[in-house]
Scaffold this motif. Structure first.
Motif, PDB file in Angstrom:
ATOM      1  N   ILE A 241       0.758  -1.227  -0.100  1.00 34.83           N
ATOM      2  CA  ILE A 241       0.069   0.017  -0.078  1.00 34.83           C
ATOM      3  C   ILE A 241       0.815   1.162   0.115  1.00 34.83           C
ATOM      4  N   LEU A 242       1.938   1.276   0.736  1.00 33.30           N
ATOM      5  CA  LEU A 242       2.922   2.432   0.672  1.00 33.30           C
ATOM      6  C   LEU A 242       3.708   2.538  -0.813  1.00 33.30           C
ATOM      7  N   LEU A 243       3.766   1.408  -1.553  1.00 31.38           N
ATOM      8  CA  LEU A 243       4.554   1.458  -3.014  1.00 31.38           C
ATOM      9  C   LEU A 243       3.389   2.067  -3.859  1.00 31.38           C
ATOM     10  N   SER A 244       1.862   1.592  -3.513  1.00 34.62           N
ATOM     11  CA  SER A 244       0.816   2.116  -4.411  1.00 34.62           C
ATOM     12  C   SER A 244       0.417   3.510  -4.112  1.00 34.62           C
ATOM     13  N   TYR A 245       0.923   3.918  -3.164  1.00 36.19           N
ATOM     14  CA  TYR A 245       0.371   5.386  -2.698  1.00 36.19           C
ATOM     15  C   TYR A 245       1.585   6.429  -2.422  1.00 36.19           C
ATOM     16  N   GLY A 246       2.794   5.866  -2.487  1.00 37.22           N
ATOM     17  CA  GLY A 246       3.956   6.700  -2.342  1.00 37.22           C
ATOM     18  C   GLY A 246       4.993   6.475  -3.279  1.00 37.22           C
ATOM     19  N   ARG A 247       6.027   7.225  -3.173  1.00 36.25           N
ATOM     20  CA  ARG A 247       7.406   7.171  -3.820  1.00 36.25           C
ATOM     21  C   ARG A 247       8.328   6.610  -2.882  1.00 36.25           C
ATOM     22  N   LYS A 248       9.042   5.577  -3.104  1.00 38.35           N
ATOM     23  CA  LYS A 248      10.049   4.934  -2.114  1.00 38.35           C
ATOM     24  C   LYS A 248      11.397   5.593  -2.501  1.00 38.35           C
ATOM     25  N   TYR A 249      12.247   5.932  -1.458  1.00 37.56           N
ATOM     26  CA  TYR A 249      13.605   6.290  -1.496  1.00 37.56           C
ATOM     27  C   TYR A 249      14.252   5.987  -0.316  1.00 37.56           C
ATOM     28  N   VAL A 250      15.648   6.153  -0.461  1.00 37.59           N
ATOM     29  CA  VAL A 250      16.440   5.620   0.594  1.00 37.59           C
ATOM     30  C   VAL A 250      17.393   7.071   1.029  1.00 37.59           C
ATOM     31  N   ASP A 251      17.244   7.255   2.569  1.00 36.80           N
ATOM     32  CA  ASP A 251      17.765   8.422   3.010  1.00 36.80           C
ATOM     33  C   ASP A 251      18.715   7.790   4.227  1.00 36.80           C
ATOM     34  N   ASP A 252      20.130   7.947   4.284  1.00 36.05           N
ATOM     35  CA  ASP A 252      21.020   7.452   5.319  1.00 36.05           C
ATOM     36  C   ASP A 252      20.599   5.870   5.561  1.00 36.05           C
ATOM     37  N   GLY A 253      20.508   5.288   4.607  1.00 34.69           N
ATOM     38  CA  GLY A 253      20.246   3.782   4.652  1.00 34.69           C
ATOM     39  C   GLY A 253      18.969   3.498   5.126  1.00 34.69           C
ATOM     40  N   GLU A 254      18.119   4.310   5.591  1.00 36.63           N
ATOM     41  CA  GLU A 254      16.620   3.991   5.754  1.00 36.63           C
ATOM     42  C   GLU A 254      15.775   4.162   4.612  1.00 36.63           C
ATOM     43  N   VAL A 255      14.974   3.141   4.510  1.00 37.12           N
ATOM     44  CA  VAL A 255      14.025   3.407   3.196  1.00 37.12           C
ATOM     45  C   VAL A 255      12.684   4.059   4.041  1.00 37.12           C
TER      46      VAL A 255
END
Length: 389
Positions: A241-255
């Protein structure tokens, strides 16, 4: 087997000057097994030729009742038989004039056998992938959650990636892209679409957590979401649901996920509209704004291709009209739209026909072909070219 003297005599009878011709002569004869219908000719554009020469495959797709299409890895082509008044001959090892010029040592007379012949060939034309069937197949068995009794009884077919490649008339890349567009997910090796109420339940869990933790909508941590909500729903469903309604990215090793405001507002609008035939527009806008997460702003342009505003009614109303529920065929699509509303402005109809545009085709070109324009109160409107029953 003709001799050189016989060839020269034939040239003289035909009043042809041998000096104006290549010295090498092809003498053709039909092989005993040569016949029509033994082989098919396929005309390919340079890009498709390069695909075959590179060792990649072209696949013909379609069930018995469907018009066949040819697919490369990323494109789809209609296949149509083109007749020709000339007989097309299949001659193994035949040399072109250019090859003969380069090969001066060639024998004076080349005897070649015709392996087959045809009066037509398959012509390819780039077309839109036929993806409506993909959604239709997956809608047969919606995923209602891990506790659903329906999911524990195999009443409907389930489809793997390979199944969909075999059933859908589109290239592999087009099919995989469309699976992302319709937010399908893989569950136990099968592609599924979430049942809308279950999808909204998952989205509500996420938005409530965002609100309670006072997170920014642009920085929602995956790990914390899975830890907090993992006891309520499967972790893979929370991530989906997060992938469907959001854009995934990585910051300081955290998703993290940046949530899509427009898509969330659109889903909540669908939830409000799906149980009403028509909704008073001003009342709907008020309820809609109250229903979305804090910090989000609703706008009618978020509902393009999902809902239609009727400005002619008093008071103005809004009702659900989803583009994915409309026919895939161009004429049938326009017939369906003109049965809903007799006259359309270009702004209103564009979200419902934009996906019909072929490569380099505009909405204006589609309207010119399938609709008639007129002026109404100084505004250009479009109506059907044919009577709608």
């Amino acid at each position: 087997m003709r001799s050189r003297a016989e060839v020269d005599a034939t040239l003289q009878t035909a009043k042809l000057n041998p000096a104006e011709l290549l010295p090498v002569v092809h003498c053709l004869s039909f092989a005993p097994q040569a016949g029509a219908g033994e082989c098919c000719l396929l005309q390919l554009e340079p890009g498709l030729c390069a695909e075959l020469e590179a060792g990649r495959s072209l696949v013909i797709r379609g069930e018995k009742h469907e018009q066949a299409v040819l697919c490369s890895k990323d494109k789809t082509y209609d296949m149509k038989i083109a007749d020709t008044s000339d007989m097309l001959l299949f001659i193994p090892g035949c040399k072109t004039p250019e090859q003969l010029n380069a090969d001066q040592a060639s024998c004076n007379i080349i005897h070649s056998q015709i392996a087959g012949f045809s009066n037509n060939y398959w012509e390819l034309r780039r077309c839109r992938p036929k993806l409506k069937k993909l959604r239709k197949l997956l809608m047969e068995d919606l995923y209602e959650g891990p506790d659903s009794r329906k999911d524990q009884t195999l009443t409907f077919s389930k489809y793997t990636t390979e199944d969909l490649f075999n059933l859908i008339q589109a290239s592999e890349e087009e099919i995989l892209h469309q699976l992302q567009v319709i937010d399908a997910c893989k569950i136990e090796g099968y592609w599924r679409i979430l049942e809308f109420d279950y999808e909204m339940k998952l989205l509500n869990h996420v938005t409530q957590l965002i609100d309670s933790e006072s997170w920014s909508l642009s920085k929602v941590p995956l790990r914390t979401c899975l830890e907090e909500l993992g006891s309520l729903e499967p972790r893979e469903m929370i991530e989906h649901i997060l992938l469907s309604y959001g854009r995934k990215y990585v910051d300081d090793g955290e998703v993290y996920f940046e949530m899509h405001e427009d898509k969330i507002c659109r889903a909540i609008a669908q939830m409000l509209l799906q149980n009403a035939v028509k909704f008073n527009l001003s009342e709907f806008q008020e309820v809609w704004q109250q229903s979305v997460p804090e910090g989000m702003t609703t706008r009618l342009d978020q509902l393009k291709g999902l809902a239609l505003v009727d400005k002619s009614s008093r008071p103005e109303t809004i009702f659900l009209l989803k583009v994915e529920d409309l026919p895939e065929d161009n004429q049938e699509r326009f017939n369906s739209l003109f049965s809903v509303r007799e006259k359309w402005t270009e702004v209103d109809i564009t979200p419902y026909i934009q996906d019909l545009c072929a490569e380099k085709q505009t909405v204006g070109a589609l309207l010119t072909k399938y609709a008639r324009s007129s002026m109404q109160n100084g505004v250009k409107v479009y109506n059907s070219r044919r009577p709608i029953s």
